[in-house]
Design an enzyme around this catalytic site. Structure first.
Site, PDB file in Angstrom:
ATOM      1  N   ARG A 228     111.361  29.248  32.125  1.00  0.00           N
ATOM      2  CA  ARG A 228     110.933  29.964  33.834  1.00  0.00           C
ATOM      3  C   ARG A 228     109.288  30.152  33.327  1.00  0.00           C
ATOM      4  NH1 ARG A 228     113.472  27.250  35.665  1.00  0.00           N
ATOM      5  NH2 ARG A 228     115.213  27.465  37.617  1.00  0.00           N
ATOM      6  N   GLU A 257     103.829  27.367  39.931  1.00  0.00           N
ATOM      7  CA  GLU A 257     103.631  26.571  39.733  1.00  0.00           C
ATOM      8  C   GLU A 257     103.573  25.818  40.966  1.00  0.00           C
ATOM      9  OE1 GLU A 257     107.604  25.453  38.073  1.00  0.00           O
ATOM     10  OE2 GLU A 257     107.317  26.003  36.611  1.00  0.00           O
TER      11      GLU A 257
END
Length: 311
Positions: A228, A257
């Site tokens: 992550r 992201e």
């Protein structure tokens, strides 16, 4: 039992569930407001990561008995609330662990051997052997931070490279095996030439890898993150790459992201990373292969069927 699928899934999901007796509605384009209107009619939900499973939504799911997460990460699910209301949770890290292990090794080999740089140069008529001299994995010490499905798969796939693998997992005991030696995090900080991160996103792991933590490594090292992005910030990566403690970073996941939503500070820091030749990116695809897309369904349906046998 009625199951609502709210994300895109491999086409095998429908027959797999229907063959064992479930009624399935496949609605990959459904919006959150639409989910909230109809979710009360379903005993099961199968999701990826598009829609957070938070308390306001789950309160409307009056018949819900389980959530199936087609993948590994659980950070968008209110785990405390589903436990409180007795909803079972299934996920499928076994379905994409091989993909993650292979991807992590692929990124490492690509950096060590300058694949992207060398390919670009040759295409442009540059034949620079010395400038693309490679680095070997053999003999190095690889630290694995988190020794669950993904970490163990990575360690297993490293076996043929004749490296020393040290694994640290705060929540396990006696987990050393033929692929990795159990170690403290301090031992990894002392000995690692490579660190690969394989932990979920939790309040504890968010921003865990600070400048201070990374500077405490004894040797300059390479970092792989297929877990992550929020466990290490853009700023931290830039600082530790610039001062030489990090020799390279392999990033399948990012702090943010959704690149169109980067803050001004994030954008500046991300652009600095993009200018570096010692950083390789991929778009959160470590566990996303043609094979894992289907295997995840098989793992997930198997777990659901065992918990709620229909035949």
């Amino acid at each position: 039992m009625r199951i609502l699928i709210i994300d895109d899934m491999h086409e095998s999901i429908m027959p797999l569930l229907e063959e064992v007796g479930f009624h399935v509605d496949y609605r990959p384009d459904i919006t959150r407001p639409e989910i909230e209107k109809i979710v009360g009619a379903y005993e099961g939900l199968i999701i990826r990561s598009k829609t957070p499973m938070d308390k306001p939504l789950l309160e409307k799911a009056s018949k819900l008995k389980f959530i199936g997460r087609a993948g590994a990460g659980l950070d968008k699910i209110d785990l405390d609330y589903i436990q409180e209301i007795g909803v079972k949770l299934f996920h499928a890290p076994e379905g994409n662990r091989d993909a993650v292990g292979e991807h992590a090794i692929g990124m490492l080999l690509a950096l060590f051997n300058h694949f992207a740089k060398a390919d670009k140069e040759v295409r442009n008529g540059i034949w620079d052997r010395e400038g693309n001299r490679g680095e070997e994995l053999k003999g190095k010490t690889v630290g694995v931070f988190g020794y669950g499905n993904m970490g163990r798969s990575f360690a297993k796939k490293l076996k043929g490279f004749e490296v020393n693998v040290l694994a640290y997992d705060k929540y396990k005991e006696d987990y050393g095996d033929e692929f990795a030696q159990e170690a403290s995090f301090e031992e990894i900080q002392e000995k690692a030439d490579v660190l690969s991160i394989h932990v979920p996103l939790t309040p504890e792991t968010r921003d865990f890898f600070s400048v201070e933590v990374l500077m405490a490594f004894k040797k300059p090292f390479y970092l792989i993150n297929t877990a992550r992005g929020e466990v290490i910030s853009f700023d931290t990566l830039n600082k530790v790459l610039s001062n030489g403690k990090l020799k390279g970073a392999l990033l399948d996941v990012l702090e943010n992201e959704k690149l169109a939503t980067l803050t001004e500070d994030q954008k500046k820091s991300f652009e600095a990373l993009c200018e570096r030749g010692d950083v390789i990116f991929s778009p959160h695809i470590a566990g996303w292969t043609f094979q894992s897309y289907e295997k995840i369904n098989q793992v997930l349906v198997g777990k659901i069927q065992r918990a709620f046998p229909t035949k």
